[in-house]
Structure formats: structure tokens, C-alpha cells
Scaffold this motif. Structure first.
Motif, PDB file in Angstrom:
ATOM      1  N   SER A   1      16.215  -4.399  -3.887  1.00  0.00           N
ATOM      2  CA  SER A   1      16.154  -3.165  -4.669  1.00  0.00           C
ATOM      3  C   SER A   1      14.729  -2.634  -4.694  1.00  0.00           C
ATOM      4  CB  SER A   1      16.620  -3.429  -6.104  1.00  0.00           C
ATOM      5  OG  SER A   1      15.694  -4.264  -6.777  1.00  0.00           O
ATOM      6  N   ILE A   2      14.581  -1.359  -5.015  1.00  0.00           N
ATOM      7  CA  ILE A   2      13.248  -0.771  -5.109  1.00  0.00           C
ATOM      8  C   ILE A   2      12.407  -1.527  -6.136  1.00  0.00           C
ATOM      9  CG2 ILE A   2      11.950   1.279  -5.819  1.00  0.00           C
ATOM     10  CD1 ILE A   2      13.146   1.521  -3.048  1.00  0.00           C
ATOM     11  N   GLU A   3      13.008  -1.891  -7.250  1.00  0.00           N
ATOM     12  CA  GLU A   3      12.270  -2.636  -8.274  1.00  0.00           C
ATOM     13  C   GLU A   3      11.751  -3.964  -7.740  1.00  0.00           C
ATOM     14  OE1 GLU A   3      12.765  -4.090 -12.933  1.00  0.00           O
ATOM     15  OE2 GLU A   3      14.502  -3.368 -11.820  1.00  0.00           O
ATOM     16  N   GLU A   4      12.575  -4.683  -6.983  1.00  0.00           N
ATOM     17  CA  GLU A   4      12.138  -5.956  -6.400  1.00  0.00           C
ATOM     18  C   GLU A   4      11.077  -5.723  -5.332  1.00  0.00           C
ATOM     19  OE1 GLU A   4      12.745  -9.169  -7.060  1.00  0.00           O
ATOM     20  OE2 GLU A   4      13.783  -8.484  -8.857  1.00  0.00           O
ATOM     21  N   CYS A   5      11.203  -4.639  -4.580  1.00  0.00           N
ATOM     22  CA  CYS A   5      10.199  -4.311  -3.559  1.00  0.00           C
ATOM     23  C   CYS A   5       8.833  -4.083  -4.202  1.00  0.00           C
ATOM     24  CB  CYS A   5      10.626  -3.070  -2.776  1.00  0.00           C
ATOM     25  SG  CYS A   5      12.068  -3.300  -1.716  1.00  0.00           S
ATOM     26  N   VAL A   6       8.809  -3.359  -5.312  1.00  0.00           N
ATOM     27  CA  VAL A   6       7.549  -3.091  -6.018  1.00  0.00           C
ATOM     28  C   VAL A   6       6.961  -4.389  -6.570  1.00  0.00           C
ATOM     29  CG1 VAL A   6       6.495  -1.924  -7.991  1.00  0.00           C
ATOM     30  CG2 VAL A   6       8.161  -0.709  -6.559  1.00  0.00           C
ATOM     31  N   LYS A   7       7.790  -5.214  -7.162  1.00  0.00           N
ATOM     32  CA  LYS A   7       7.310  -6.480  -7.712  1.00  0.00           C
ATOM     33  C   LYS A   7       6.711  -7.367  -6.624  1.00  0.00           C
ATOM     34  CE  LYS A   7      10.428  -6.817 -11.707  1.00  0.00           C
ATOM     35  NZ  LYS A   7      11.573  -7.570 -12.288  1.00  0.00           N
ATOM     36  N   PHE A   8       7.389  -7.425  -5.496  1.00  0.00           N
ATOM     37  CA  PHE A   8       6.885  -8.259  -4.408  1.00  0.00           C
ATOM     38  C   PHE A   8       5.603  -7.677  -3.830  1.00  0.00           C
ATOM     39  CE2 PHE A   8       7.076 -10.050   0.000  1.00  0.00           C
ATOM     40  CZ  PHE A   8       6.951 -11.383  -0.370  1.00  0.00           C
ATOM     41  N   GLY A   9       5.539  -6.353  -3.719  1.00  0.00           N
ATOM     42  CA  GLY A   9       4.308  -5.712  -3.264  1.00  0.00           C
ATOM     43  C   GLY A   9       3.139  -6.043  -4.167  1.00  0.00           C
ATOM     44  N   ASN A  10       3.362  -6.001  -5.462  1.00  0.00           N
ATOM     45  CA  ASN A  10       2.307  -6.346  -6.417  1.00  0.00           C
ATOM     46  C   ASN A  10       1.878  -7.809  -6.272  1.00  0.00           C
ATOM     47  OD1 ASN A  10       2.473  -3.750  -7.560  1.00  0.00           O
ATOM     48  ND2 ASN A  10       2.161  -4.561  -9.608  1.00  0.00           N
ATOM     49  N   GLU A  11       2.850  -8.677  -6.041  1.00  0.00           N
ATOM     50  CA  GLU A  11       2.534 -10.097  -5.915  1.00  0.00           C
ATOM     51  C   GLU A  11       1.696 -10.367  -4.671  1.00  0.00           C
ATOM     52  OE1 GLU A  11       4.770 -14.456  -6.124  1.00  0.00           O
ATOM     53  OE2 GLU A  11       5.922 -12.604  -6.357  1.00  0.00           O
ATOM     54  N   VAL A  12       2.068  -9.741  -3.558  1.00  0.00           N
ATOM     55  CA  VAL A  12       1.296  -9.898  -2.322  1.00  0.00           C
ATOM     56  C   VAL A  12      -0.112  -9.338  -2.517  1.00  0.00           C
ATOM     57  CG1 VAL A  12       1.127  -9.213   0.104  1.00  0.00           C
ATOM     58  CG2 VAL A  12       3.342  -9.883  -0.860  1.00  0.00           C
ATOM     59  N   SER A  13      -0.212  -8.193  -3.169  1.00  0.00           N
ATOM     60  CA  SER A  13      -1.514  -7.578  -3.432  1.00  0.00           C
ATOM     61  C   SER A  13      -2.392  -8.468  -4.302  1.00  0.00           C
ATOM     62  CB  SER A  13      -1.309  -6.217  -4.105  1.00  0.00           C
ATOM     63  OG  SER A  13      -2.528  -5.574  -4.328  1.00  0.00           O
ATOM     64  N   ALA A  14      -1.794  -9.116  -5.293  1.00  0.00           N
ATOM     65  CA  ALA A  14      -2.556 -10.003  -6.181  1.00  0.00           C
ATOM     66  C   ALA A  14      -3.148 -11.174  -5.404  1.00  0.00           C
ATOM     67  CB  ALA A  14      -1.663 -10.502  -7.307  1.00  0.00           C
ATOM     68  N   ARG A  15      -2.408 -11.679  -4.426  1.00  0.00           N
ATOM     69  CA  ARG A  15      -2.917 -12.799  -3.622  1.00  0.00           C
ATOM     70  C   ARG A  15      -4.166 -12.395  -2.851  1.00  0.00           C
ATOM     71  NH1 ARG A  15       0.984 -17.003  -2.638  1.00  0.00           N
ATOM     72  NH2 ARG A  15       2.547 -16.833  -4.290  1.00  0.00           N
ATOM     73  N   VAL A  16      -4.148 -11.178  -2.308  1.00  0.00           N
ATOM     74  CA  VAL A  16      -5.286 -10.704  -1.510  1.00  0.00           C
ATOM     75  C   VAL A  16      -6.544 -10.576  -2.360  1.00  0.00           C
ATOM     76  CG1 VAL A  16      -6.175  -8.686  -0.278  1.00  0.00           C
ATOM     77  CG2 VAL A  16      -3.920  -9.568   0.259  1.00  0.00           C
ATOM     78  N   SER A  17      -6.373 -10.234  -3.636  1.00  0.00           N
ATOM     79  CA  SER A  17      -7.526 -10.004  -4.511  1.00  0.00           C
ATOM     80  C   SER A  17      -8.264 -11.286  -4.862  1.00  0.00           C
ATOM     81  CB  SER A  17      -7.075  -9.313  -5.803  1.00  0.00           C
ATOM     82  OG  SER A  17      -6.352 -10.208  -6.641  1.00  0.00           O
ATOM     83  N   GLU A  18      -7.750 -12.432  -4.427  1.00  0.00           N
ATOM     84  CA  GLU A  18      -8.363 -13.709  -4.776  1.00  0.00           C
ATOM     85  C   GLU A  18      -9.558 -14.056  -3.898  1.00  0.00           C
ATOM     86  OE1 GLU A  18      -5.167 -16.462  -4.526  1.00  0.00           O
ATOM     87  OE2 GLU A  18      -4.114 -15.666  -6.288  1.00  0.00           O
ATOM     88  N   SER A  19      -9.769 -13.302  -2.822  1.00  0.00           N
ATOM     89  CA  SER A  19     -10.859 -13.641  -1.908  1.00  0.00           C
ATOM     90  C   SER A  19     -11.407 -12.391  -1.238  1.00  0.00           C
ATOM     91  CB  SER A  19     -10.353 -14.616  -0.838  1.00  0.00           C
ATOM     92  OG  SER A  19     -11.361 -14.897   0.114  1.00  0.00           O
ATOM     93  N   LYS A  20     -12.654 -12.465  -0.819  1.00  0.00           N
ATOM     94  CA  LYS A  20     -13.238 -11.362  -0.061  1.00  0.00           C
ATOM     95  C   LYS A  20     -12.583 -11.266   1.317  1.00  0.00           C
ATOM     96  CE  LYS A  20     -17.389 -12.920  -0.840  1.00  0.00           C
ATOM     97  NZ  LYS A  20     -18.852 -13.128  -0.752  1.00  0.00           N
ATOM     98  N   GLY A  21     -12.553 -10.058   1.840  1.00  0.00           N
ATOM     99  CA  GLY A  21     -11.950  -9.830   3.149  1.00  0.00           C
ATOM    100  C   GLY A  21     -10.506  -9.403   3.004  1.00  0.00           C
ATOM    101  N   SER A  22     -10.144  -8.327   3.698  1.00  0.00           N
ATOM    102  CA  SER A  22      -8.813  -7.735   3.542  1.00  0.00           C
ATOM    103  C   SER A  22      -7.685  -8.612   4.056  1.00  0.00           C
ATOM    104  CB  SER A  22      -8.769  -6.386   4.265  1.00  0.00           C
ATOM    105  OG  SER A  22      -9.731  -5.499   3.747  1.00  0.00           O
TER     106      SER A  22
END
Length: 296
Positions: free
Chosen positions: A263-284
């Protein structure tokens, strides 16, 4: 979040670069000189970030891009091969060097200067060369670090084959009604709505493009309208340590979830989760998660 047994097939058309990150006490103001504590280089470019991110999350990925005929271009190609991205349609040009980005960062704030260089030479002919793979794709991903001519041509080609198209509207520029109407989803930064849509009335824009426009801010919050009400999705973390690549990561997470028919709601939640992982370290690309991180 549901992961089906089918492997998503994604084509990413876009940019690649080497990012030089300078860590300073403060981001310099106009006519100001500051001393960097250290400098580091990373693989980047919004297109390459999306390609690597999608591959790590289990997709079969073709990347269509352009690099210079120089050592940096070879590094980018080798990195993508190592990340299981198909580089058969990454072209080389002798007219420009490989793209670079210069990033000054301090306390979570950044200032970025992008030198597109070889990315400017990605052409519709390069996209056309990958034509036979478009009809097999589940999704085509785009960003705005290549020419608008290439963006428009790619969208038309994807729609010719009835494929979904996702667009991360960054770096922000005004999008035509044709693009807005033909892409399946658009990710945009909250402070750039007025650039992308020609107006900044967020609620009006979201209601007009319900379940299609997803507005992001730098604390990993996403807002959209589901046709009935405004929906807000925010990661549990109060702060994000590193902000580079978060928009690319959200776009990839959303795309993978969509390909697995969530669902769109699950897609947004998963997108946020993936984005949060990236913010843990320098480099895209350094902390882009892998499918194994979500499947036990």
C-alpha cells in the motif's frame, strides 16, 4: 511490509559522481574562509545512489548514465559492478570529466556545489540504446541531475511501454504539466515546492496530486494526501546525523515497496526507514541497507 518472491526490475536513468566531503566548524558564509578538519571522498550522484540502493534491496537494476574517460569514471563503474548494478548502458565521453560534487558539512548542515560535467552529455540516444529493456522493467526512476530533454524522453518511453515512473525532483526546477501528469509519483523537498510546482500552497498541491506527491523535510518526515486526509510519517529518531542521500534513499525504499505491491502507506513507511539508515553515516551510499536487513 510485504516482499514478494518476484525480483523487481528497475531502470535508473540519471547522474553519477564522486563526492568530496569537507568537514568544517561551520558552513562558510559569503566571502568567508574556513578550515576543514578533514576531507573524504564517496561515491554519489542521485542516479547512482538510486541504482545502488535498489540493487541492495534486491532489485535487478540497469543504470543509464554517462561518465568521463578518466580514473574517477572507472571507479564509479567498478563500484556499481561490485554493487550488482548492470552498467551496460553507462556511456563514456571524452568531452568532459566525470561529475563531481563538493560538500561542506558542519553540525548536520551542508552546502553542496555540483559539477555535472559528463552527466550533461547523457543524451536521448543513450536512453534509446536501452530501449529493449524498458518493456521488461517494473519501474523507471529519474532525478533532475541530467537534462530535462532526457527526463522528458525517458518518461515518454516508459509510458509507451506502460511502465511506472518515479521522480525525485532534486535539484529542484519547475516541472511541466506533462511531466507532473505522466509520472506515477514525485518526491520533493518541502522548501522547494514553490520551485517545482510554481506555487507553495502545500495542502492544495497534495490534494491535487493525492497519493502521488510526497513532501520530505530534513528530519525524515514525509507528508502526503491519501484522497481523504493528510498523512504524516516520521521516523522515531529525533535527529538525523547525516543528511546526504536521504531523499534518494527514501525514493528507493518507496519504489521497492511499490514494486512488491504494498500500500502507499507501507511504501512511505519503508521509504522513511531506508532513509533513516542512510543518515547514520557520511556518504550517500555507505549505509544504504540491504534486503537481508529486513528479512530474517
Amino acid at each position: 511490509m510485504n516482499f514478494s518472491s518476484e525480483q523487481p526490475r528497475i531502470i535508473v536513468v540519471g547522474s553519477s559522481s564522486i563526492d568530496l566531503v569537507l568537514e568544517t566548524e561551520k558552513v562558510p558564509c559569503e566571502n568567508e574562509t574556513v578550515i576543514a578538519r578533514k576531507s573524504e571522498s564517496y561515491f554519489g550522484g542521485k542516479g547512482a545512489n538510486q541504482a545502488v540502493g535498489a540493487a541492495r534491496l534486491g532489485a535487478s537494476v540497469y543504470f543509464v548514465g554517462c561518465v568521463g574517460m578518466d580514473p574517477l569514471g572507472q571507479q564509479i563503474m567498478r563500484n556499481m559492478v561490485n554493487e550488482n548494478v548492470n552498467v551496460g548502458f553507462v556511456f563514456e565521453t571524452d568531452r568532459e570529466a566525470t561529475g563531481t560534487a563538493y560538500v561542506t558539512t558542519s553540525g548536520g548542515n551542508t552546502a553542496i556545489v555540483v559539477v555535472p560535467a559528463a552527466n550533461n552529455y547523457l543524451s536521448v540516444e543513450h536512453v534509446e540504446a536501452a530501449d529493449k529493456y524498458f518493456h521488461t522493467a517494473d519501474l523507471v526512476l529519474l532525478q533532475l541531475e541530467v537534462s530535462m530533454k532526457v527526463i522528458e524522453y525517458t518518461i515518454k518511453k516508459a509510458k509507451k511501454y506502460g511502465k511506472k515512473v518515479g521522480l525525485y525532483a532534486s535539484p529542484a526546477q519547475r516541472l511541466s504539466d506533462e511531466i507532473l501528469n505522466h509520472v506515477d509519483f514525485i518526491v520533493v523537498k518541502s522548501n522547494e515546492l514553490h520551485i517545482v510546482f510554481g506555487e507553495d500552497q502545500r495542502e492544495d498541491i497534495l490534494k491535487k496530486y493525492f497519493n502521488k506527491v510526497f513532501v520530505r523535510d530534513d528530519i525524515n518526515s514525509t507528508i502526503y494526501f491519501d484522497g481523504t486526509e493528510m498523512k504524516y510519517c516520521r521516523n522515531d529518531k529525533d535527529k538525523t546525523a547525516y543528511k546526504m542521500g536521504m531523499g534518494d534513499a527514501f525514493t528507493v525504499g518507496f519504489s521497492i515497496a511499490l514494486c512488491h505491491r504494498n500500500s502507499i502507506e507501507e511504501c512511505v513507511k519503508f521509504g522513511n526507514e531506508v532513509s533513516a539508515r542512510v543518515s547514520e553515516s557520511k556518504g550517500s551510499q555507505c549505509c544504504l541497507p540491504r534486503l537481508s536487513d529486513f528479512i530474517s
